[in-house]
Motif scaffolding. Structure first.
Motif: not given
Length: 297
Positions: A256-266, A283-287
């Motif tokens: 499952t996704e553990v970290a998500v960010e969004f760009a502003d239409g670019t 900080g969310s990188i998996q082992t």
């Protein structure tokens, strides 16, 4: 768990985990078709479970169909398939040959595919539901040094299980993966597990650390989960990966996704990713690999 009247195929069941699965299914009343490449082991296993043996390496469509045909010819039907057959050809990436890679993929991944396809056709034809149980591994879940081929095969098996659970749901056929850890010829090759394998072979009890923290024990400890998943009690469980070994029973999560960010239409440029990575993702990188506790001193 009454499996009386049920018919099961267990691949790779001449010894080790496969034999333990076959014996437990038989103990609960199922008729069992055992399978192994070793004729003596296959015949001994068949005798132990009062079943029948097919001596052949899984992988081809012909062997898969032969297993289903034997179940039907000997016992009249098929209800349960346990895809257990497997081999190891361990070495690092830069030393692994094409043959070593192909051998493991053929037995584990293709063998699971061909046997499940043949079983699914028969189970759908019977229109009475069924149980398909595939065998995964912690290596397929998190990786392991020196096991490129095995990790790929076991991860692929769990991926197929999730897909088959959807495709076969309407036919009331459940499909699950068991992720066992047990003392076998395979785990005897793992350095940190070998002392516990040796202890079991010497008839010595395992310490609680091995049975609980490592989830490690004899093959028989893992067999109850297979019998449960084969039973009516598990009719609503499908598409899952369930770990078992020693005194430990665990449900693995789906990726499952553990970290998500969004760009502003670019969209995301390389520079934009670099700017946000440290604060939002690092900080969310998996082992990778199993994160095992140290044994008490």
């Amino acid at each position: 768990m009454d499996l009386t009247g049920k018919v099961a195929i267990v691949t790779g069941s001449g010894r080790g985990l496969g034999l333990a699965y076959a014996q437990r299914l038989a103990a609960h009343g199922a008729k069992v078709v055992v399978n192994d490449v070793d004729p003596d082991a296959a015949e001994a296993a068949a005798k132990a479970v009062n079943g029948t043996a097919v001596v052949a390496p899984v992988g081809t469509s012909e062997v898969a169909q032969a297993l289903v045909d034997r179940a039907v010819s000997e016992f009249g039907r098929l209800d349960i398939l346990v895809n257990n057959a497997g081999i190891l050809r361990d070495t690092t990436l830069w030393k692994m040959t094409d043959q070593q890679f192909d051998d493991v993929i053929t037995t584990h991944l293709r063998g699971t595919f061909t046997c499940t396809r043949a079983a699914a056709i028969k189970l759908r034809e019977q229109s009475e539901g069924g149980r398909i149980i595939c065998i995964g591994s912690p290596t397929g879940q998190v990786g392991n040094f020196g096991q490129t081929n095995y990790a790929a095969a076991k991860a692929g098996i769990v991926g197929m299980v999730r897909t088959w659970a959807m495709e076969l749901a309407r036919a009331r056929i459940t499909v699950n993966a068991v992720v066992p850890v047990a003392a076998t010829a395979m785990t005897a090759t793992v350095p940190f597990l070998k002392p516990y394998v040796d202890a079991l072979e010497a008839g010595e009890p395992l310490p609680p650390f091995a049975r609980r923290e490592l989830g490690f024990g004899p093959p028989e400890d893992a067999a109850g989960l297979v019998a449960f998943l084969a039973s009516d009690a598990a009719a609503d469980i499908t598409g899952q990966a369930i770990g078992v070994g020693g005194d430990r029973l665990a449900l693995w999560s789906h990726p499952t996704e553990v970290a998500v960010e969004f760009a502003d239409g670019t969209g995301w440029s390389a520079d934009a990713i670099a700017d946000v990575w440290a604060s939002q993702f690092s900080g969310s990188i998996q082992t990778v690999g199993q994160q095992l506790p140290e044994a008490p001193r």
